[in-house]
Design an enzyme around this catalytic site. Structure first.
Site, PDB file in Angstrom:
ATOM      1  N   LYS A  87       0.943  -1.197   0.175  1.00 33.84           N
ATOM      2  CA  LYS A  87       0.048   0.012   0.006  1.00 33.84           C
ATOM      3  C   LYS A  87       0.872   1.110  -0.172  1.00 33.84           C
ATOM      4  O   LYS A  87       1.896   1.481   0.897  1.00 33.84           O
ATOM      5  CB  LYS A  87      -0.910  -0.025   1.290  1.00 33.84           C
ATOM      6  CG  LYS A  87      -2.195   0.664   1.159  1.00 33.84           C
ATOM      7  CD  LYS A  87      -3.148   0.400   2.206  1.00 33.84           C
ATOM      8  CE  LYS A  87      -4.352   1.153   2.190  1.00 33.84           C
ATOM      9  NZ  LYS A  87      -5.063   1.022   3.631  1.00 33.84           N
TER      10      LYS A  87
HETATM   11  O1  G3P Z   1      -8.899   1.891   4.183  1.00 37.15           O
HETATM   12  C1  G3P Z   1      -8.768   2.935   4.728  1.00 37.15           C
HETATM   13  C2  G3P Z   1      -9.639   3.396   5.685  1.00 37.15           C
HETATM   14  O2  G3P Z   1      -9.008   2.741   6.966  1.00 37.15           O
HETATM   15  C3  G3P Z   1      -9.929   4.747   6.267  1.00 37.15           C
HETATM   16  O3  G3P Z   1     -11.179   4.702   7.112  1.00 37.15           O
HETATM   17  O4  G3P Z   1     -12.698   5.333   8.650  1.00 37.15           O
HETATM   18  O5  G3P Z   1     -10.396   6.132   8.937  1.00 37.15           O
HETATM   19  O6  G3P Z   1     -11.715   6.930   7.044  1.00 37.15           O
HETATM   20  P1  G3P Z   1     -11.643   5.645   8.059  1.00 37.15           P
END
Ligand code: G3P
Length: 217
Positions: A87
């Site tokens: 990633k």
């Molecule tokens: O895959 C990316 C993700 O983990 C971000 O999620 O909920 O932190 O915006 P969030």
């Protein structure tokens, strides 16, 4: 549409895997920190542990932000397990690194994507996956699902093989809308996946069937 789980929590990954619908796992440094994984050795071991639970692709994020560092880290991560996808953040050196990894057959997930232009660059560099963060766009009053639609159109126009991995998914309607638009993958918290199971008419119907079944048991 493939379902990935967006967590570094081994118990949650196992629960989703046991459900039989899991196609992969995504992690990021914040998710690793959330489960208390610290230090390079522990992080590397944790990625292998995840690969041993899940049968699908496992995204492991580089921490470096310079080209040489991203290459060094990514090659190390890729060697850990055949399920690892490196990633890489959507920055200039990240795009250069994705191009390099692509030429070496190392699969990548271009992360922190917030615009169609960024997604176009990621595809041109040969990313395996592109991760638009739909929930974080919604958080700032920008329609995250609209970005998925834009990327779908662009990739279909030119036959890009980069898979659209909808990230920062927060709830079951995000998953359903992503499936309608044609995202290739949605990476979700376990709560959003299990929420798809729920419907009050299912619960009521089952309760009634069980009551009636006792009448002839
Ligand atoms: O895959 C990316 C993700 O983990 C971000 O999620 O909920 O932190 O915006 P969030």
């Amino acid at each position: 549409m493939k379902f990935f789980i967006d967590t570094a929590d081994l118990a949650q990954i196992k629960e989703a895997q046991d459900l039989g619908v899991l196609d992969g796992v995504t992690t990021n440094p914040s998710l690793m920190a959330k489960v208390g994984i610290q230090g390079k050795e522990a992080v590397m071991k944790h990625y292998v542990d995840i690969c041993n639970i899940s049968t699908g692709d496992v995204s492991a994020e580089v921490i470096s932000t310079d080209y040489e560092g991203i290459i060094r880290e990514g090659e190390e991560l890729a060697k850990l397990h055949k399920q690892i996808v490196v990633k890489v953040p959507m920055i200039k050196d990240g795009i250069r690194a994705i191009k390099y990894f692509s030429s070496k057959g190392i699969r990548t997930n271009c992360t922190l994507v917030f615009s169609a232009g960024q997604a176009l660059l990621a595809a041109k560099a040969g990313a395996t996956y592109v991760s638009p963060f739909i929930g974080r766009l919604d958080d700032v009053s920008v329609d995250g699902l609209n970005l998925i639609e834009e990327i779908r159109v662009i990739y279909d126009n030119y036959g890009f093989r980069t898979q659209i991995l909808a990230a920062s998914v927060r709830h079951p309607m995000h998953i359903i809308e992503c499936a309608k638009i044609g995202a290739d993958v949605a990476t979700c918290p376990l709560s959003a996946i299990t929420a798809l199971l729920k419907h009050p008419l299912t619960d009521n119907g089952l309760a009634q069937f069980l009551v009636d079944a006792k009448k002839f048991a």
